[in-house]
Design a protein around this motif. Structure first.
Motif, PDB file in Angstrom:
ATOM      1  N   ARG A  59       0.841  -1.217   0.000  1.00  0.00           N
ATOM      2  CA  ARG A  59       0.000   0.000   0.000  1.00  0.00           C
ATOM      3  C   ARG A  59       0.867   1.254   0.000  1.00  0.00           C
ATOM      4  NH1 ARG A  59      -3.103  -3.223   3.551  1.00  0.00           N
ATOM      5  NH2 ARG A  59      -2.045  -2.340   5.375  1.00  0.00           N
ATOM      6  N   MET A  60       1.921   1.232   0.800  1.00  0.00           N
ATOM      7  CA  MET A  60       2.802   2.392   0.887  1.00  0.00           C
ATOM      8  C   MET A  60       3.458   2.694  -0.462  1.00  0.00           C
ATOM      9  SD  MET A  60       6.208   2.900   3.258  1.00  0.00           S
ATOM     10  CE  MET A  60       7.225   1.838   2.213  1.00  0.00           C
ATOM     11  N   LEU A  61       3.970   1.656  -1.117  1.00  0.00           N
ATOM     12  CA  LEU A  61       4.684   1.864  -2.383  1.00  0.00           C
ATOM     13  C   LEU A  61       3.744   2.228  -3.523  1.00  0.00           C
ATOM     14  CD1 LEU A  61       7.379  -0.972  -2.223  1.00  0.00           C
ATOM     15  CD2 LEU A  61       7.643   1.460  -1.698  1.00  0.00           C
ATOM     16  N   LEU A  62       2.549   1.652  -3.532  1.00  0.00           N
ATOM     17  CA  LEU A  62       1.564   2.030  -4.551  1.00  0.00           C
ATOM     18  C   LEU A  62       1.234   3.511  -4.443  1.00  0.00           C
ATOM     19  CD1 LEU A  62      -1.188  -0.752  -4.851  1.00  0.00           C
ATOM     20  CD2 LEU A  62       0.125   0.272  -6.721  1.00  0.00           C
ATOM     21  N   ASN A  63       0.966   3.953  -3.223  1.00  0.00           N
ATOM     22  CA  ASN A  63       0.619   5.358  -3.004  1.00  0.00           C
ATOM     23  C   ASN A  63       1.790   6.269  -3.350  1.00  0.00           C
ATOM     24  OD1 ASN A  63      -1.269   7.450  -1.697  1.00  0.00           O
ATOM     25  ND2 ASN A  63       0.637   7.740  -0.562  1.00  0.00           N
ATOM     26  N   LYS A  64       2.980   5.878  -2.914  1.00  0.00           N
ATOM     27  CA  LYS A  64       4.172   6.694  -3.146  1.00  0.00           C
ATOM     28  C   LYS A  64       4.467   6.844  -4.636  1.00  0.00           C
ATOM     29  CE  LYS A  64       9.116   6.917  -1.977  1.00  0.00           C
ATOM     30  NZ  LYS A  64      10.240   6.201  -1.298  1.00  0.00           N
ATOM     31  N   LYS A  65       4.427   5.746  -5.367  1.00  0.00           N
ATOM     32  CA  LYS A  65       4.730   5.800  -6.799  1.00  0.00           C
ATOM     33  C   LYS A  65       3.629   6.548  -7.560  1.00  0.00           C
ATOM     34  CE  LYS A  65       7.722   4.709  -8.656  1.00  0.00           C
ATOM     35  NZ  LYS A  65       8.874   5.477  -9.186  1.00  0.00           N
ATOM     36  N   ALA A  66       2.364   6.341  -7.192  1.00  0.00           N
ATOM     37  CA  ALA A  66       1.271   7.077  -7.845  1.00  0.00           C
ATOM     38  C   ALA A  66       1.456   8.574  -7.658  1.00  0.00           C
ATOM     39  CB  ALA A  66      -0.076   6.624  -7.276  1.00  0.00           C
ATOM     40  N   ARG A  67       1.861   8.957  -6.463  1.00  0.00           N
ATOM     41  CA  ARG A  67       2.094  10.378  -6.170  1.00  0.00           C
ATOM     42  C   ARG A  67       3.277  10.905  -6.980  1.00  0.00           C
ATOM     43  NH1 ARG A  67       2.972  10.020  -0.707  1.00  0.00           N
ATOM     44  NH2 ARG A  67       5.211  10.319  -1.029  1.00  0.00           N
ATOM     45  N   GLU A  68       4.331  10.107  -7.071  1.00  0.00           N
ATOM     46  CA  GLU A  68       5.549  10.532  -7.776  1.00  0.00           C
ATOM     47  C   GLU A  68       5.307  10.760  -9.263  1.00  0.00           C
ATOM     48  OE1 GLU A  68       8.440   7.562  -6.916  1.00  0.00           O
ATOM     49  OE2 GLU A  68       8.943   8.366  -4.918  1.00  0.00           O
TER      50      GLU A  68
END
Length: 304
Positions: free
Chosen positions: A144-153
């Motif tokens: 969940r953390m990486l999905l959100n982080k990459k989507a934001r990036e």
């Protein structure tokens, strides 16, 4: 069996609706329900950049396919597929090529983010270091953390996932069984939180078996294998129980979600949405001063 709409050979009997449907009408029924939900909740609007979480399974394949076919000719709407590679031997190395094949077919950019690069080690390695939690705890937090982080990036303003009716009904029942009523309220957030990319679930009204059939009928590339750690999850037991109830009492899953939708506003009133902080270590959104990801890293001795 004949299709109740056109008289052709039926491929499915929807026990909850009493309808027999042929291949064409089953595809149309799935897409109608998805589009209706997207219109109701304005899931995709002009100017959106939607990141789509892609596991390589049937649900994410159907999600991306429907989104791309529905909005693909509109230049003001953009899609990017994101796959999280947890580093599960004999699993992700088979599913990622299926995602790439579908993305190439649809003309959608595809990004792969790995636990090893972003977290410091693979899920397999994490579980060798510590087994105080079920594997799904580690996987869920970091995924969940990486999905959100990459989507934001990448500048996405929405994150689409392949959660279906079964997934949502399981989540509701799981939280009831755990007595976690506050978490139930968080399933329908009242507002957008800074740092979190809002999630949309186009398939939330579609039973899992119908999505599987849809993916086969549309000839979508997807991986049929199951995560080797799936048997450790309580969710698996809840899934079997719900499927048994659905078999004996058609419409149970829809009933659970109708019941939840009727009480969720009351739950949100009692359990108000708490403003998120920034993790003091990594800067990601967090309820506490230290996010769950960093807490897990500390426990399994990964350098932060």
């Amino acid at each position: 069996m004949k299709c109740d709409k056109c008289g052709k050979e039926a491929v499915i009997y929807q026990r909850y609706s009493g309808m027999h449907l042929c291949a064409a009408h089953e595809i149309a029924d799935v897409e109608r329900k998805v589009k209706k939900r997207m219109r109701q909740e304005k899931m995709v609007i002009p100017g959106d950049h939607v990141a789509v979480g892609m596991s390589g399974g049937k649900d994410s394949a159907a999600t991306l396919s429907i989104l791309a076919e529905t909005f693909g000719k509109r230049p003001e709407i953009k899609f990017t597929a994101i796959t999280i590679d947890e580093g599960i031997e004999g699993y992700r190395n088979f599913s990622i090529p299926k995602v790439k094949e579908l993305c190439d077919r649809l003309g959608v950019p595809h990004v792969v983010v790995s636990f090893k690069d972003e977290v410091g080690c693979t899920l397999d390695d994490m579980l060798k270091r510590e087994r105080k939690e079920a594997s799904c705890t580690y996987c869920g937090v970091f995924r969940r953390m990486l999905l959100n982080k990459k989507a934001r990036e990448i500048g996405a303003n929405k994150l689409a996932t392949g959660h279906n009716l079964d997934d949502d009904a399981q989540t509701v029942l799981l939280n009831v069984l755990n007595g976690d009523v506050e978490r139930l309220a968080r399933l329908r957030p009242s507002r957008i939180q800074e740092g979190l990319v809002p999630r949309i679930k186009p398939l939330m009204d579609i039973p899992e078996r119908e999505i599987a059939l849809y993916a086969f009928l549309k000839k979508l590339p997807f991986y049929l294998g199951e995560c080797p750690y799936a048997h450790e999850s309580l969710r698996g037991e809840v899934k079997d129980m719900l499927n048994d109830f659905e078999s004996r009492h058609p419409g149970t899953k829809y009933s659970i979600m109708r019941g939840f939708d009727s009480i969720v506003d009351c739950l949100k009133e009692k359990y108000r949405q708490v403003p998120l902080e920034r993790c003091e270590i990594c800067g990601e959104p967090s309820i506490d001063k230290t996010c769950q990801g960093c807490k897990l890293k500390q426990r399994i001795h990964i350098k932060i």
